[in-house]
Design a protein around this motif. Structure first.
Motif, PDB file in Angstrom:
ATOM      1  N   UNK A  76       0.572  -0.829  -0.028  1.00 60.32           N
ATOM      2  CA  UNK A  76      -0.078  -0.304  -0.174  1.00 60.32           C
ATOM      3  C   UNK A  76       0.808   0.678   0.052  1.00 60.32           C
ATOM      4  N   UNK A  77       1.216   2.169  -0.729  1.00 59.20           N
ATOM      5  CA  UNK A  77       1.246   3.271  -0.526  1.00 59.20           C
ATOM      6  C   UNK A  77       0.039   4.499  -0.822  1.00 59.20           C
ATOM      7  N   UNK A  78       0.301   5.254   0.609  1.00 57.60           N
ATOM      8  CA  UNK A  78      -0.625   6.394   0.950  1.00 57.60           C
ATOM      9  C   UNK A  78       0.417   7.708   0.771  1.00 57.60           C
ATOM     10  N   UNK A  79      -0.524   8.715   0.126  1.00 53.79           N
ATOM     11  CA  UNK A  79       0.226   9.857   0.556  1.00 53.79           C
ATOM     12  C   UNK A  79       0.307  10.202   1.181  1.00 53.79           C
ATOM     13  N   UNK A  80      -0.736  10.731   2.814  1.00 53.90           N
ATOM     14  CA  UNK A  80      -0.627  10.529   4.166  1.00 53.90           C
ATOM     15  C   UNK A  80      -0.651   9.424   4.545  1.00 53.90           C
ATOM     16  N   UNK A  81      -0.327   9.758   6.461  1.00 49.75           N
ATOM     17  CA  UNK A  81      -0.191   8.546   7.194  1.00 49.75           C
ATOM     18  C   UNK A  81      -2.002   9.003   7.873  1.00 49.75           C
ATOM     19  N   UNK A  82      -2.991   8.459   7.897  1.00 54.37           N
ATOM     20  CA  UNK A  82      -3.852   8.755   8.540  1.00 54.37           C
ATOM     21  C   UNK A  82      -4.447   8.336   9.357  1.00 54.37           C
ATOM     22  N   UNK A  83      -4.334   6.521   9.586  1.00 53.45           N
ATOM     23  CA  UNK A  83      -4.570   5.873  10.501  1.00 53.45           C
ATOM     24  C   UNK A  83      -5.359   4.517  10.190  1.00 53.45           C
ATOM     25  N   UNK A  84      -5.176   4.517   8.893  1.00 53.11           N
ATOM     26  CA  UNK A  84      -6.380   3.809   8.136  1.00 53.11           C
ATOM     27  C   UNK A  84      -6.197   2.815   6.759  1.00 53.11           C
ATOM     28  N   UNK A  85      -6.216   1.717   6.681  1.00 52.10           N
ATOM     29  CA  UNK A  85      -5.706   0.782   6.360  1.00 52.10           C
ATOM     30  C   UNK A  85      -6.288   0.119   5.400  1.00 52.10           C
ATOM     31  N   UNK A  86      -6.345  -0.281   4.543  1.00 51.98           N
ATOM     32  CA  UNK A  86      -7.298  -1.417   3.240  1.00 51.98           C
ATOM     33  C   UNK A  86      -7.269  -2.508   4.127  1.00 51.98           C
ATOM     34  N   UNK A  87      -8.002  -3.109   3.939  1.00 53.43           N
ATOM     35  CA  UNK A  87      -7.617  -4.533   4.522  1.00 53.43           C
ATOM     36  C   UNK A  87      -9.042  -5.946   4.349  1.00 53.43           C
ATOM     37  N   UNK A  88      -8.350  -7.060   2.642  1.00 58.30           N
ATOM     38  CA  UNK A  88      -9.385  -8.086   3.402  1.00 58.30           C
ATOM     39  C   UNK A  88      -9.314  -9.475   3.021  1.00 58.30           C
TER      40      UNK A  88
END
Length: 183
Positions: A76-88
């Motif tokens: 995963x690459x996020x432009x900001x760390x917002x405390x969220x993670x995409x999980x399945x």
């Protein structure tokens, strides 16, 4: 009233952006989307053999060498760390490798940019993470809320004494190429 000057300026900027996206696509071999760029960077720095398909659910590839050799990974690459993670959970890899820009400070996003870069890298062991989230009755899926202590326990860059993976100096130097100046 139409602001023709701003529209023309925006059109010029978009032409430059499009040219950069074409150049990035030539380097990474996939569309210049944040996720694809993150996968390419991670494949190079963390020795990940990416899958042939960019749409395989849950697993982007496997670590080729080192202590995680053979283990599956979702990058995963996020432009900001917002405390969220995409999980399945139905497509669970062995690990989530997350590259993020700076930690997001909650405020109005109007007028703020989201530049792409890497200020932190995290390595979550997927099954134990999912178990802890389920114990807390956290809704799993896009934007799953992950507590700050989970993020800190998974951080591998910048280095922490209890990091789940110690990076080589070459890996750290490679990540620094992508750091954003504002930490």
């Amino acid at each position: 009233m139409i602001d023709e000057s701003n529209l023309q300026h925006l059109a010029r900027l978009l032409r430059k952006r499009n040219a950069n996206e074409v150049a990035i696509t030539r380097v990474i071999g996939r569309a210049a989307l944040l996720g694809h760029i993150g996968e390419y960077i991670a494949s190079q720095i963390f020795y990940v053999d990416l899958g042939q398909s960019a749409v395989q659910p849950g697993i982007d590839g496997h670590f080729k060498s080192g202590p995680l050799a053979g283990q599956s990974v979702n990058i995963k690459m996020y432009s900001k760390r917002e405390g969220k993670l995409d999980v399945y959970p139905e497509y669970l890899p062995d690990y989530y490798l997350v590259l993020t820009g700076p930690k997001y400070v909650a405020r109005n996003s109007k007028g703020t940019a989201r530049p792409w870069g890497i200020n932190e890298v995290f390595l979550f062991e997927a099954k134990p993470l999912i178990e802890r989230l389920r114990q807390r009755d956290v809704k799993l899926g896009i934007g799953t809320s992950v507590r700050e202590e989970e993020w800190m326990a998974a951080r591998i860059y910048p280095h922490t004494p209890d990091a789940p993976l110690v990076l080589t100096s070459t890996q750290r130097d490679s990540i620094r190429h992508f750091e954003l100046s504002s930490r």
